[in-house]
Write a protein that holds these residues in place. Sequence first.
Motif, short mmCIF file in Angstrom:
data_model
loop_
_atom_site.label_atom_id
_atom_site.label_comp_id
_atom_site.label_asym_id
_atom_site.label_seq_id
_atom_site.Cartn_x
_atom_site.Cartn_y
_atom_site.Cartn_z
N HIS A 108 60.00 33.36 22.63
CA HIS A 108 61.34 33.20 21.46
C HIS A 108 62.33 34.23 21.75
CE1 HIS A 108 59.97 29.45 19.45
NE2 HIS A 108 58.84 30.37 19.52
N GLY A 109 63.12 34.28 23.12
CA GLY A 109 64.22 35.00 23.36
C GLY A 109 65.48 34.49 22.91
N CYS A 110 65.36 33.26 22.24
CA CYS A 110 66.61 32.68 21.49
C CYS A 110 66.49 32.79 19.99
CB CYS A 110 67.04 31.56 22.09
SG CYS A 110 68.90 31.09 22.03
N GLY A 111 65.28 33.11 19.48
CA GLY A 111 64.95 33.28 18.03
C GLY A 111 64.75 32.09 17.24
N HIS A 112 64.20 31.15 17.97
CA HIS A 112 64.09 29.88 17.28
C HIS A 112 62.81 29.68 16.27
CE1 HIS A 112 66.12 27.07 20.84
NE2 HIS A 112 66.95 28.08 20.35
N ASN A 113 62.31 30.96 16.44
CA ASN A 113 61.25 31.00 15.54
C ASN A 113 62.01 31.55 14.03
OD1 ASN A 113 61.69 33.51 16.93
ND2 ASN A 113 60.19 34.55 15.91
N VAL A 114 63.15 32.21 14.02
CA VAL A 114 63.65 32.26 12.90
C VAL A 114 64.44 31.25 12.30
CG1 VAL A 114 65.72 33.62 12.08
CG2 VAL A 114 63.99 35.02 13.06
N ILE A 115 65.05 30.25 13.33
CA ILE A 115 65.36 29.08 12.87
C ILE A 115 64.76 28.14 12.17
CG2 ILE A 115 66.72 27.16 13.70
CD1 ILE A 115 67.88 28.43 16.17
N ALA A 116 63.45 28.12 12.68
CA ALA A 116 62.52 27.25 11.98
C ALA A 116 62.04 27.74 10.80
CB ALA A 116 61.42 26.84 12.82
N ALA A 117 61.84 28.90 10.49
CA ALA A 117 61.56 29.49 9.35
C ALA A 117 62.62 29.46 8.23
CB ALA A 117 61.14 30.99 9.40
N SER A 168 75.31 18.36 8.38
CA SER A 168 74.27 19.02 8.90
C SER A 168 74.30 20.56 8.95
CB SER A 168 74.21 18.17 10.59
OG SER A 168 72.95 19.03 11.15
N VAL A 169 73.21 21.19 8.79
CA VAL A 169 73.31 22.55 8.85
C VAL A 169 72.06 23.37 9.37
CG1 VAL A 169 74.67 22.61 6.53
CG2 VAL A 169 72.24 22.79 6.37
N MET A 170 72.33 24.46 9.76
CA MET A 170 71.21 25.16 10.50
C MET A 170 71.87 26.53 10.71
SD MET A 170 69.37 24.33 14.46
CE MET A 170 70.34 25.52 15.25
N VAL A 171 71.05 27.61 11.18
CA VAL A 171 71.49 28.99 11.55
C VAL A 171 71.07 28.85 12.90
CG1 VAL A 171 71.74 29.85 9.13
CG2 VAL A 171 69.58 30.08 10.55
N HIS A 172 71.56 30.26 13.66
CA HIS A 172 71.04 30.80 14.90
C HIS A 172 71.21 32.35 14.92
CE1 HIS A 172 70.05 30.87 19.27
NE2 HIS A 172 70.09 29.68 19.00
N PRO A 173 70.41 32.99 15.12
CA PRO A 173 70.08 34.29 15.30
C PRO A 173 71.21 34.74 16.67
CG PRO A 173 67.72 33.68 15.82
CD PRO A 173 68.84 32.34 15.57
N GLY A 174 71.89 35.81 16.37
CA GLY A 174 72.59 36.36 17.20
C GLY A 174 72.94 37.86 16.93
N GLU A 175 74.10 38.38 17.57
CA GLU A 175 74.52 39.81 17.29
C GLU A 175 75.54 39.84 16.16
OE1 GLU A 175 75.67 41.46 21.00
OE2 GLU A 175 77.70 40.50 20.87
N LEU A 176 76.27 38.81 15.64
CA LEU A 176 77.04 38.82 14.78
C LEU A 176 76.97 37.84 13.47
CD1 LEU A 176 80.35 38.46 17.02
CD2 LEU A 176 79.64 40.52 15.90
N ASP A 177 77.43 38.11 12.52
CA ASP A 177 77.30 37.03 11.32
C ASP A 177 78.44 36.49 11.14
OD1 ASP A 177 74.97 38.00 9.82
OD2 ASP A 177 75.74 39.82 9.49
N ALA A 178 78.53 35.27 11.62
CA ALA A 178 79.57 34.34 11.81
C ALA A 178 79.37 33.03 11.27
CB ALA A 178 80.22 34.39 13.13
#
Length: 438
Positions: A108-117, A168-178
Amino acid sequence: MTTTHNPPLDTELEAATTTATEAAVLTTVESLADELDAFSHDLHAHPEVGFYEFRTVRRVAELLARHGVTLETGVGGIPTAFRARAGSDEGPQVVITAEYDALPGVGHGCGHNVIAASSIGAFLALAPLLADGRLPGGVTLLGTPAEEGGGGKELLIQAGAFDGFDASVMVHPGELDAAAFVANAKRQVVATFRGKAAHAAGNPQLGRNALDAAVTAYQAVAQLRQHIVDTDRVHGVFVEGGTRPNIVPERAVLEFFLRSRTVDSILELSERVENAFRGAALAAGVEVDVVWDGEPIYLPYRLNRTLAERFVAHSEPRRDVVAVIEDTGQPAGSTDVGNVSQLLPTIQPSVAIGDRGIPGHSRERADSTLTPDGHRAIVDSSIALALTAADVLADDDVRAAAWAEFREAGEPVRVSDLVPVAPWPDFPIDPTTPEELS
């Protein structure tokens, strides 16, 4: 004498309703926090690549079942796509999308586990408010497999799974809050060069070298890079290049990804790259088959500031979120959320996890989701997503503004409006045996 100007009754009622909604969402998400984090950790420990997310979907079903929600699987004919609904089919509708596929090698090098949760957390926070009528309309949790190249959202669009929603809404992990940022269109192409085999030493004049054509094509594309804008990208690999040095290669294969800022520019770039392939084949005296879109096209992301600003407001005071990272002319990645954003108002905010500089698609990014930062990101994202969705459901002005902004950017765009739709892939069968499930 001082006159007190009381707000109109409907304004007072709206403020009270908003406060009550926020309090209910916060209470629910806080009660779910540890369970959602454990779910994220479980996905991290058992990563599954696109269209193979069978175990993951079972874990989603188990989590939702503990809260009285039934999960529908196989949505749109895709075995690992899923859907759950809350509320009514009448009135405004919001879709909360979830990604959960992993990357080969790095998990999960793109953090999709966090997206799903986070998506599940937002859905479960809204469900009781919809069930008892505190919010109008309905919310759908839509599981979209294979974002990492398989284009699950595009396939679900073709299947009609995104029809009838207001946002439609969703988040994605990254290095910034945007809350919003640029994402490029992406297109895939495979060029297969077909020549004629011969003995490379004894009678090479009888052969026609497919590898020579592929090398020429690769160099032609490399020369093309000088004459494209800085935000465009063309990157490729040799998939095949012959079998032995003493045989003139009769077959060689190149695969390229193309990226560009707009729909028009990705189509123009595609034509130039295909011309490079065909010119190289002509020069080498071989045939070439050029096949586009074995992986679905990812369209550029259409920004929606209205929704982004609502997400920013609902992230306070937990996070200081930038509403929109403007286009600075720097390179950008791609996501199949772009396809959704071309159909209806959409946001995919970035939520910061870990230290700045952690590269995406890395083991470091995967491991950052297991930290307290990852836990906090799930909680904060669940709350802000749920409250943004609640605004869309309850506030006619928010919906109207989001759609007005969307339409100002142009008509809806579907891949099928641009190019012939490629055949769907053959989906894998769940490899789990009945004994393993029991």
